[in-house]
Design an enzyme around this catalytic site. Structure first.
Site, PDB file in Angstrom:
ATOM      1  N   GLY A  10      12.689   5.695  -8.396  1.00  0.00           N
ATOM      2  CA  GLY A  10      11.984   5.968  -7.142  1.00  0.00           C
ATOM      3  C   GLY A  10      12.969   6.259  -6.023  1.00  0.00           C
ATOM      4  N   LEU A  12      13.684   4.603  -3.180  1.00  0.00           N
ATOM      5  CA  LEU A  12      14.538   3.470  -2.816  1.00  0.00           C
ATOM      6  C   LEU A  12      15.319   2.976  -4.032  1.00  0.00           C
ATOM      7  CD1 LEU A  12      15.463   1.277  -0.810  1.00  0.00           C
ATOM      8  CD2 LEU A  12      13.425  -0.043  -1.446  1.00  0.00           C
ATOM      9  N   ASP A  35       7.626  -0.853 -17.693  1.00  0.00           N
ATOM     10  CA  ASP A  35       6.346  -0.691 -16.995  1.00  0.00           C
ATOM     11  C   ASP A  35       5.935  -2.084 -16.521  1.00  0.00           C
ATOM     12  OD1 ASP A  35       3.695  -0.529 -16.256  1.00  0.00           O
ATOM     13  OD2 ASP A  35       3.181   0.924 -17.818  1.00  0.00           O
ATOM     14  N   TYR A 124      -4.054   0.501  -0.575  1.00  0.00           N
ATOM     15  CA  TYR A 124      -2.610   0.345  -0.810  1.00  0.00           C
ATOM     16  C   TYR A 124      -2.093  -0.925  -0.120  1.00  0.00           C
ATOM     17  CZ  TYR A 124       2.398   1.173  -0.026  1.00  0.00           C
ATOM     18  OH  TYR A 124       3.770   1.040   0.068  1.00  0.00           O
TER      19      TYR A 124
HETATM   20  N1  LIG Z   1       7.702   5.297   1.020  1.00  0.00           N
HETATM   21  C1  LIG Z   1       7.407   4.610   2.117  1.00  0.00           C
HETATM   22  O1  LIG Z   1       7.238   5.169   3.211  1.00  0.00           O
HETATM   23  C2  LIG Z   1       7.290   3.111   2.064  1.00  0.00           C
HETATM   24  C3  LIG Z   1       6.936   2.421   3.236  1.00  0.00           C
HETATM   25  C4  LIG Z   1       6.857   1.029   3.194  1.00  0.00           C
HETATM   26  C5  LIG Z   1       7.101   0.358   2.023  1.00  0.00           C
HETATM   27  N2  LIG Z   1       7.410   1.037   0.886  1.00  0.00           N
HETATM   28  C6  LIG Z   1       7.655   0.275  -0.350  1.00  0.00           C
HETATM   29  O2  LIG Z   1       8.999   0.519  -0.732  1.00  0.00           O
HETATM   30  C7  LIG Z   1       9.122   0.443  -2.156  1.00  0.00           C
HETATM   31  C8  LIG Z   1       9.823   1.692  -2.654  1.00  0.00           C
HETATM   32  O3  LIG Z   1       9.043   2.819  -2.295  1.00  0.00           O
HETATM   33  P1  LIG Z   1       9.535   4.304  -2.591  1.00  0.00           P
HETATM   34  O4  LIG Z   1       9.355   5.075  -1.369  1.00  0.00           O
HETATM   35  O5  LIG Z   1      10.863   4.242  -3.271  1.00  0.00           O
HETATM   36  O6  LIG Z   1       8.408   4.754  -3.643  1.00  0.00           O
HETATM   37  P2  LIG Z   1       8.499   5.741  -4.860  1.00  0.00           P
HETATM   38  O7  LIG Z   1       9.519   6.792  -4.637  1.00  0.00           O
HETATM   39  O8  LIG Z   1       7.087   6.144  -5.154  1.00  0.00           O
HETATM   40  O9  LIG Z   1       9.042   4.810  -6.031  1.00  0.00           O
HETATM   41  C9  LIG Z   1       8.239   3.886  -6.686  1.00  0.00           C
HETATM   42  C10 LIG Z   1       8.653   3.890  -8.130  1.00  0.00           C
HETATM   43  O10 LIG Z   1       7.838   2.941  -8.831  1.00  0.00           O
HETATM   44  C11 LIG Z   1       7.527   3.497 -10.086  1.00  0.00           C
HETATM   45  N3  LIG Z   1       6.351   2.911 -10.681  1.00  0.00           N
HETATM   46  C12 LIG Z   1       5.045   3.178 -10.437  1.00  0.00           C
HETATM   47  N4  LIG Z   1       4.267   2.473 -11.270  1.00  0.00           N
HETATM   48  C13 LIG Z   1       5.099   1.738 -12.047  1.00  0.00           C
HETATM   49  C14 LIG Z   1       4.899   0.827 -13.109  1.00  0.00           C
HETATM   50  N5  LIG Z   1       3.685   0.517 -13.546  1.00  0.00           N
HETATM   51  N6  LIG Z   1       5.975   0.266 -13.672  1.00  0.00           N
HETATM   52  C15 LIG Z   1       7.237   0.569 -13.277  1.00  0.00           C
HETATM   53  N7  LIG Z   1       7.492   1.441 -12.290  1.00  0.00           N
HETATM   54  C16 LIG Z   1       6.428   2.005 -11.683  1.00  0.00           C
HETATM   55  C17 LIG Z   1       7.330   4.968  -9.807  1.00  0.00           C
HETATM   56  O11 LIG Z   1       7.443   5.690 -11.010  1.00  0.00           O
HETATM   57  P3  LIG Z   1       6.676   7.102 -11.176  1.00  0.00           P
HETATM   58  O12 LIG Z   1       7.431   8.046 -10.299  1.00  0.00           O
HETATM   59  O13 LIG Z   1       6.793   7.362 -12.633  1.00  0.00           O
HETATM   60  O14 LIG Z   1       5.285   6.870 -10.712  1.00  0.00           O
HETATM   61  C18 LIG Z   1       8.438   5.254  -8.812  1.00  0.00           C
HETATM   62  O15 LIG Z   1       9.622   5.661  -9.478  1.00  0.00           O
HETATM   63  C19 LIG Z   1       7.708   0.249  -2.670  1.00  0.00           C
HETATM   64  O16 LIG Z   1       7.499  -1.127  -2.902  1.00  0.00           O
HETATM   65  C20 LIG Z   1       6.820   0.701  -1.539  1.00  0.00           C
HETATM   66  O17 LIG Z   1       5.564   0.071  -1.563  1.00  0.00           O
HETATM   67  C21 LIG Z   1       7.528   2.407   0.884  1.00  0.00           C
END
Ligand SMILES: NC(=O)c1ccc[n+]([C@@H]2O[C@H](COP(=O)([O-])OP(=O)(O)OC[C@H]3O[C@@H](n4cnc5c(N)ncnc54)[C@H](OP(=O)(O)O)[C@@H]3O)[C@@H](O)[C@H]2O)c1
Length: 288
Positions: A10, A12, A35, A124
């Protein structure tokens, strides 16, 4: 120290793995390898690896899709976090779980502290809060790190979308009545490194310092990137989306301050660093 990272492909997760690898034995697991909804696999891998710390970045992050897909959002963000927390606790690992500003309803007019009342308005946000609750219930050795408006060189985010749209040169409308703090994954990863080296467990808010609207953010992106494009402010109402967004989700950094951790740099400086890194990546990937 041995660190295990969930969601390692992902936005982060990739920055966490690459930074942590310089300092610790770091093992990143993408969804296909780990997973988090599969409790047996989570337990098996964490038992085999015996990490000292688990950085749990994996999440269901499709905020709008979650409104129609509530079950899956909870399976990943709530039960998935429960699985990770239980397995980490079993091997005595610290757990650092990433959460979100969407646990708040956005009705405040001053920054949310770690103790402010939560009241998520979207599926969410509700699913992420349920994940937080499991983590608190299962292990005392936890850091819950709420962040907001995340951008980094990997994955899709607002900055990259705007750069793409800006280069097309068409006039844009950007929401000017939602306020928050952009957060760079590179800066957040550095903070996580510092946090997990300590035993100062608890809930933390971590975002780049400063406040802006999405409109302000877009103007600064174009200014720093040297892109000339017309940007018009608009309202949330004009730009309707399936999931409600908090109108105000600025996070106060009381816990970081009180526990002696560094605050993240101002978001404008983080954007400048990002644009430097991103031009390098664009060159490498030949996408310019
Ligand atoms: N993006 C934002 O603006 C934001 C804001 C506040 C907080 N956050 C939090 O920050 C954290 C990182 O976010 P991010 O922006 O890096 O999100 P991201 O790019 O969507 O990364 C999340 C990762 O989790 C993986 N994932 C989804 N379902 C899964 C499962 N069942 N088992 C294992 N891995 C799984 C996804 O894989 P796939 O690509 O295969 O689905 C993706 O690689 C998250 O906890 C998010 O809630 C994000």
């Amino acid at each position: 120290m041995k660190a295990l990272v969930t969601g390692a492909r992902g936005q982060l997760g990739r920055d966490v793995v690459s930074l942590f690898s310089h300092y610790h034995d770091t093992f990143g697991f993408g969804r296909d390898q780990l997973d988090i909804t599969d409790a047996d696999t989570v337990r098996k891998i964490i038992r085999e690896m015996e990490p000292d710390v688990v950085i749990h970045t994996a999440a269901y992050t499709a905020v709008d899709r979650a409104e129609e897909d509530k079950h899956q959002a909870f399976v990943v963000n709530a039960q998935g976090s429960q699985n990770v927390a239980a397995a980490a606790a079993e091997v005595g690992a610290k757990l650092c779980a990433i959460s979100t500003d969407y646990v708040f309803d956005g009705q405040a007019s001053t920054p949310y502290t770690e103790d402010s009342k939560v009241n998520p308005q979207s599926v969410y946000g509700q699913s992420k809060l349920a994940g937080e609750d499991y983590v608190r219930e299962i292990t005392d050795s936890h850091f819950i790190v709420r962040t907001s408006w995340v951008f980094g060189v990997h994955g899709n985010n607002f900055v990259k979308t705007l750069l793409k749209l800006g280069k097309q040169g068409k006039p844009l409308k950007v929401v000017n009545d939602q306020f928050g703090s952009p957060t760079s994954t590179a800066d957040l990863a550095k903070l996580l490194l510092e946090l997990v080296a300590s035993n100062r467990f608890g809930t933390y808010h971590a975002s780049n310092t400063g406040v802006c609207s999405w409109y302000d953010f877009s103007r600064e992106i174009f200014r720093q990137a040297g892109i000339q494009v017309e940007v018009e402010p608009c309202t949330t109402e004009e730009f309707s989306r399936p999931a409600p967004r908090p109108a105000y989700s600025v996070l106060a950094h009381d816990a970081l301050r009180e526990n002696g951790f560094h605050l993240l740099q101002p978001w404008q400086d983080a954007l400048r660093d990002f644009l430097g890194d991103w031009s390098h990546y664009e060159d490498l990937e030949g996408t310019k």
